[in-house]
Design an enzyme around this catalytic site. Structure first.
Site, short mmCIF file in Angstrom:
data_model
loop_
_atom_site.label_atom_id
_atom_site.label_comp_id
_atom_site.label_asym_id
_atom_site.label_seq_id
_atom_site.Cartn_x
_atom_site.Cartn_y
_atom_site.Cartn_z
N HIS A 76 1.82 4.57 -2.82
CA HIS A 76 2.17 5.97 -2.52
C HIS A 76 3.32 6.30 -3.03
O HIS A 76 3.55 7.63 -3.57
CB HIS A 76 1.73 6.39 -1.03
CG HIS A 76 0.49 6.22 -0.62
ND1 HIS A 76 -0.83 6.72 -1.33
CD2 HIS A 76 -0.29 5.46 0.52
CE1 HIS A 76 -1.74 6.44 -0.62
NE2 HIS A 76 -1.44 5.75 0.49
N HIS A 85 1.00 -1.34 0.06
CA HIS A 85 -0.02 0.09 -0.03
C HIS A 85 0.77 1.26 0.10
O HIS A 85 0.79 2.10 -0.91
CB HIS A 85 -0.92 0.00 1.20
CG HIS A 85 -1.80 1.25 1.54
ND1 HIS A 85 -3.15 1.20 0.87
CD2 HIS A 85 -1.61 2.41 1.94
CE1 HIS A 85 -3.54 2.28 1.19
NE2 HIS A 85 -2.74 2.99 1.68
N GLU A 86 1.77 1.30 0.98
CA GLU A 86 2.71 2.51 1.03
C GLU A 86 3.60 2.73 -0.18
O GLU A 86 4.17 3.66 -0.54
CB GLU A 86 3.64 2.23 2.55
CG GLU A 86 2.65 2.16 3.34
CD GLU A 86 1.78 3.57 3.81
OE1 GLU A 86 1.83 4.65 3.13
OE2 GLU A 86 0.54 3.50 4.49
#
Length: 418
Positions: A22, A18-19
């Site tokens: 980003h 997920h990170e």
């Protein structure tokens, strides 16, 4: 202990991907990413690569990407400050030492008159070995050193706030998207290894409803009660919902369609705490790449629909905390899943990844979806929302989210131990 390790690995993977979403997109659109962190709290490990510090922190409860400009700069150079400067070969400032200047013997000591580290990138100041006010050009990747901790300066064009709304939205949206990508890959792995059950009979159990009706190996089930069957899951769902009922089944046998009528057997199922139907047949398993791809997409769709079905209960008044699971509940469920084998654990991880990705897209403050709402408002208004007001909204949202987690956790404890 095995369950704890599994939880750490599962959520470590989900959070990291997920990170990373980003981080990857933020860098692509030109945002300076200071830190990529897994966990919160004190650092256990850190390593800097290029412009980003990669850290592993003590509490494995989430993660973050710290983008320049999302928070105010902690240290600003103001008139009257005395700083140490070191230089590149082209005479641009390489390092700005704010304190402990004595530890940097090669640094030029400068008394600051003016400084701009965002737009024009300069420091005007006085030095003992030069006469008059001198302008020192600052390199756009210069480091600020405070208490021997380095942090790269962030020119305005590298800050989150300087980017167009679509670039901001892309950086935020990429995190949840990567959760769906991870789920797709995991479901695909499950399908390729485990195989996809087809509505084709591979075995008929003795003394079963199917045997009494005359079903045989190789029969393809095409319809039940006039409803077409697209897959094994469709077939089992219809049969399970019909205990002690008579059903009519259309079967493709050697290219000819035949009709069979049978009374569905009734068995008690602990998981659902109810009687379900079964007819006593086993599927044929396919390891086709194409069917595994279809399976992966369909599983994601099923999880998404299930989540929205639960969320819909909020508006109908039928919602209960029993529909949610907090850290304790997920830990317990993971322990049960581990008993079923590694492939089921892979599938469970995929479902959790879809959950986290979709929940993060909800338009609530403190979640990625809430941030996307503010970016959307910025695009409509053609100017950013007041950062202080947005910060308050996210803080309140985070507090309410933590309250919900505590309530769900308490409910999990009651359900498990009381």
């Amino acid at each position: 202990m095995q369950t704890l390790i599994a939880i750490i690995v599962i959520f470590g993977l989900i959070i990291a991907i997920h990170e990373w979403g980003h981080l990857y997109v933020a860098k692509k659109v030109g945002i300076l990413c200071r830190e990529f962190a897994i966990g919160f709290g004190p650092k256990l490990f850190s390593k800097k690569k290029n412009e980003t510090v990669y850290t592993l922190r003590l509490l494995p409860l989430g993660g973050f990407v710290r983008m320049a400009g999302e928070d105010p700069e902690t240290v600003q150079i103001k008139p009257g400050y005395e700083v140490g400067l070191t230089f590149h070969s082209d005479d641009t400032v390489k390092e700005i030492i704010v304190n402990n200047k004595a530890k940097h013997a090669d640094a030029k000591i400068v008394s600051v008159e003016r400084a701009d580290l965002e737009h024009d990138l300069f420091i005007d100041g006085y030095s003992d070995d030069e006469e008059g006010l001198i302008r020192y050009d600052v390199h756009p990747q210069a480091d600020m050193i405070v208490d021997e901790e380095r942090e790269q300066i962030a020119p305005w064009d590298r800050q989150f706030g300087s980017k167009k709304p679509w670039k901001k939205a892309a950086a935020i949206f990429a995190g949840p998207v990567m959760n769906f990508v991870l789920a797709f890959i995991l479901f695909l792995i499950y399908g390729l290894i485990q195989g996809i059950p087809q509505p084709i009979v591979s075995n008929v159990m003795d003394d079963s409803a199917a045997e009494e009706a005359g079903l045989a190996e190789g029969d393809r089930i095409v319809a039940i009660e006039g409803e077409s069957i697209d897959g094994w899951t469709d077939m089992t769902q219809m049969i399970q919902q019909s205990p002690d009922e008579e059903i009519t089944m259309l079967v493709d046998r050697d290219g000819a369609t035949e009709s069979f009528t049978m009374m569905v057997d009734s068995v008690y199922e602990d998981v659902v705490d109810a009687e379900i139907g079964q007819i006593g047949v086993e599927p044929t398993w396919s390891h086709s790449v194409f069917e595994s791809l279809q399976y992966s997409v369909s599983q994601i769709q099923e999880v998404v629909v299930l989540i929205f079905d639960v969320l819909q209960l909020i508006f109908t008044g039928d919602f209960s905390l029993d529909y949610l699971a907090g850290p304790v509940g997920i830990y317990d469920y993971t322990g049960e899943v581990m008993q079923l084998g590694i492939l089921i654990l892979v599938s469970w991880t995929a479902m959790l990844s879809v959950n986290i990705g979709l929940i993060n897209l909800l338009p609530l403050p403190a979640l990625d979806g809430g941030r996307l709402v503010f970016i959307g408002l910025e695009a409509i208004r053609r100017k950013p929302i007041d950062p202080d007001k947005e910060g308050v909204a996210h803080f309140i949202g985070f507090a309410l989210l933590m309250l919900l987690v505590l309530m769900v956790t308490w409910n999990d404890l009651n359900r498990l131990f009381m």
